[in-house]
Design an enzyme around this catalytic site. Structure first.
Site, PDB file in Angstrom:
ATOM      1  N   THR A 533       7.926  -1.807  -0.964  1.00  0.00           N
ATOM      2  CA  THR A 533       7.140  -1.519   0.239  1.00  0.00           C
ATOM      3  C   THR A 533       8.085  -1.474   1.430  1.00  0.00           C
ATOM      4  O   THR A 533       9.007  -2.279   1.530  1.00  0.00           O
ATOM      5  CB  THR A 533       6.042  -2.574   0.458  1.00  0.00           C
ATOM      6  N   PHE A 535       8.377  -1.557   5.512  1.00  0.00           N
ATOM      7  CA  PHE A 535       7.657  -2.061   6.679  1.00  0.00           C
ATOM      8  C   PHE A 535       8.281  -1.498   7.943  1.00  0.00           C
ATOM      9  O   PHE A 535       9.498  -1.278   7.995  1.00  0.00           O
ATOM     10  CB  PHE A 535       7.753  -3.594   6.735  1.00  0.00           C
TER      11      PHE A 535
END
Ligand code: PEP
Ligand code: MN
Length: 636
Positions: A533, A535
């Site tokens: 992921t 960010f």
């Protein structure tokens, strides 16, 4: 021995226990952990543990079974983070130290320092006092070398480390350096260890040529018992019967040492192999085995080097190695320390300028222990104060109203794709900018009560995404348990803990297990291990320079709208192509209030000097609207 103090012990009781131990001849060290506070008491004297146990405020007394006490994991469960100048070593960082074997001249160290810094090294090495096998070989430039090394470190913003060979050099060297290095040949030079330990400065402790791991940790114990807790261990190969390589790199020492001690351990692939061609593969092996960093010899003219030329990398090889390590680090759940993103100075500036309340607070969506919190720890540091928020919108609000200086929001997942909600929130808050980026690998773990048995589990809670991503494990190995969707991964751990029911477990990241004092029953249970992921780090526009000044921006995120006519999107993208800007991402989003009209979201590299600025002017000419959401330093 370890004295675990009762949770709500008062200061008076604490001091009474401390003075009791000191009177009995112990040195006492207080360690405040997430779960409990302990006193570590070491010394030559012995006291009956029952006597200590009877003191008011003492929870329990645990003897330390190992001969190394202060260095042992028994005493301190959490990883020690060593601070060298503005660089931190340990935890989930990978720190690269590089430079020549020896400082040979001012020009030489300046030029190599620039090269390794450009490639991404964060600490500069270089010997000024060289312990050589032959008395006729180059012995180093001594104080002159220290001066050049300091000058190079200051010029290129890197703290420096260099070897000390003589206890009488301590005071002289302290004027110049940021971290002492104890060489392999001196690992058991106990007078040297005591003299260096007394300074309280950070120390890089090489493993001795023939030292067992225990002897190595005993050397660390000498440093620590003399007064420093800032010790970094370095595996640099040991002497075995094998002569094809200079030494034999003991890669398995890395995970072993990490079990035995809380101190960070790094690797030295240069002295371990002695051969340039083997330095890069062994570097990767060290990182894969869990090393917290490397110290690598680099020389711009290795064929002319006064020492260790054959094992020194050319700067271009070091640069390639840095790229490989960059790619490998998320696989081991770590991130490569580039030029420190927030230097100590920057953090304190941020504290002064940004948060009136006097603290650097970073907001994220979710419960404490969420993956976003891990991203915060990576982007800032472990001690950063976090503000958990109910929704992504609340994160934006907290940044706007000053409750948090920064926010960290997930932007994209390699399996799930873009989180459109956050793209749209960025559009809705024009005063908020993207100033940084952090990628983490999502490693799902089965988390339960300490001692809980997997076969006894009846219910497993987590976010629906987590359930989907761990399907194989749940179907094959957890058939006997019911999988139950929960609104949040870390929240699921909190919920299980709260229930007190040992037949319940959750799926979440390791931070959640730590935060709630739960145990990882099974690590890495996700079906697809390429689960990352990314960010965004956001803050208010007027504060953006503080974060950005810590890194050189190389990427921009934009949002634009184009006129409703043939080829208008194509023309906009052509502007990027024309200026050599490599587009990394493209999304379209509906414009609220204008049915069937779209705005476009683009991430692009910034290209050569000034290219982005010119492209932006052209885009402004042909688009209806263009907004730069932020420019930042990206490592992807
Ligand atoms: C060095 O780092 O240059 C050095 C001499 O290393 P070691 O002590 O590991 O041989
Ligand atoms: Mn060397």
């Amino acid at each position: 021995m370890i004295i675990v103090l009762k949770k709500h012990i008062g200061d008076i009781q604490k001091e009474a226990i401390r003075s009791f131990l000191v009177e009995k001849g112990y040195t006492v060290k207080e360690i405040v952990g997430q779960e409990e506070t302990i006193f570590g008491a070491v010394g030559r004297s012995t006291v009956d543990a029952r006597e200590v146990e009877m003191l008011e405020g003492v929870g329990k007394v645990i003897p330390i079974s190992k001969p190394y006490k202060l260095a042992s994991r028994e005493l301190k469960k959490e990883d020690t983070i060593v601070t060298v100048g503005n660089v931190k070593i340990g935890g989930n960082r990978i720190v690269m130290m590089a430079g020549p074997c020896a400082v040979e001249s001012r020009e030489q160290i300046m030029s190599i320092a620039e090269a390794v810094r450009d490639a991404g090294a964060v600490i500069l090495r270089g010997g000024a006092f060289k312990p050589r096998t032959s008395p006729y070989a180059f012995q180093g430039l001594g104080e002159e070398g220290l001066k050049y090394l300091k000058e190079a470190g200051e010029k290129f913003g890197m703290p420096i480390t260099t070897e000390i060979v003589n206890p009488s050099d301590v005071d002289l060297m302290m004027k110049y350096i940021d971290m002492f290095q104890i060489g392999a040949r001196n690992m058991q030079n106990f007078e040297l260890l005591k003299a260096v330990g007394k300074t309280g400065m950070p120390v890089l402790l090489k493993r001795g040529l023939c030292a067992t791991i225990e002897e190595w940790l005993m050397a660390a114990e000498y440093l620590m018992s003399s007064g420093t807790d800032q010790v970094v261990l370095c595996e640099r190969g040991i002497r075995t019967y094998e002569r094809a390589t200079r030494n034999t790199l003991d890669v398995s020492a890395i995970p072993m040492v990490q079990k035995m001690t809380h101190l960070p351990v790094i690797g030295d692939p240069s002295h371990a192999t002695g051969v340039r061609d083997m330095v890069s593969p062994m570097s990767l092996a060290l990182i894969a085995s869990g090393a917290s960093g490397l110290i690598v010899e680099v020389h711009d003219h290795p064929e002319k080097a006064l020492s260790d030329g054959p094992q020194s990398l050319y700067p271009s090889q070091f640069e390639k190695l840095m790229r490989d390590i960059q790619a490998l680090s998320p696989v081991v759940g770590k991130s490569l320390e580039r030029i420190p993103r927030l230097s100590v100075k920057t953090i304190s500036e941020a504290k002064q300028k940004v948060v009136e309340k006097g603290e650097l607070v970073v907001a994220f969506q979710g419960e404490k222990g969420a993956y976003s919190q891990l991203a915060i720890q990576r982007a800032f540091d472990e001690k950063t104060k976090v503000l958990p928020c109910k929704s992504f919108g609340t994160v934006f609000e907290a940044v706007m109203n000053g409750d948090a200086a920064y926010g960290v929001i997930p932007m994209e997942n390699t399996l799930g794709g873009t989180l459109f909600e956050n793209l749209d929130l960025l559009d809705r808050y024009p005063a908020i900018e993207v100033v940084g980026e952090q990628q983490i690998r999502i490693i799902h773990n089965l988390i339960g009560f300490p001692g809980a048995k997997k076969e006894d589990l009846k219910e497993i809670y987590t976010h629906p995404q987590g359930l989907a991503q761990c399907q194989d494990y749940l179907n094959n190995q957890m058939k006997h348990a019911k999988a139950i969707p929960f609104f949040d991964t870390a929240g699921a751990v909190a919920f299980v803990k709260e229930s007190g029911d040992v037949t319940k477990a959750a799926i979440a990241g390791m931070t959640a297990a730590k935060v709630y004092g739960m145990e990882i029953l099974e690590e890495g249970i996700e079906s697809n291990s390429s689960n990352y992921t990314r960010f965004y780090i956001i803050c208010r526009e007027e504060r953006s320079d503080i974060f950005r000044s810590a890194g050189q921006p190389n990427r921009a995120s934009l949002r634009f709208t184009v006129p409703d006519r043939p080829g208008s999107l194509f023309e906009a993208l052509l502007v990027l192509t024309k200026h050599g800007l490599n587009m990394k991402k493209l999304e379209s989003r509906p414009i609220p209030g204008k049915p069937w009209e779209y705005s476009f979201f683009v991430e692009t590299e910034l290209g050569d000097d000034g290219a982005f600025k010119v492209a932006l002017e052209e885009l402004n000419g042909i688009c209806h609207s263009v907004r730069v959401l932020g420019t930042y330093s990206s490592t992807l």
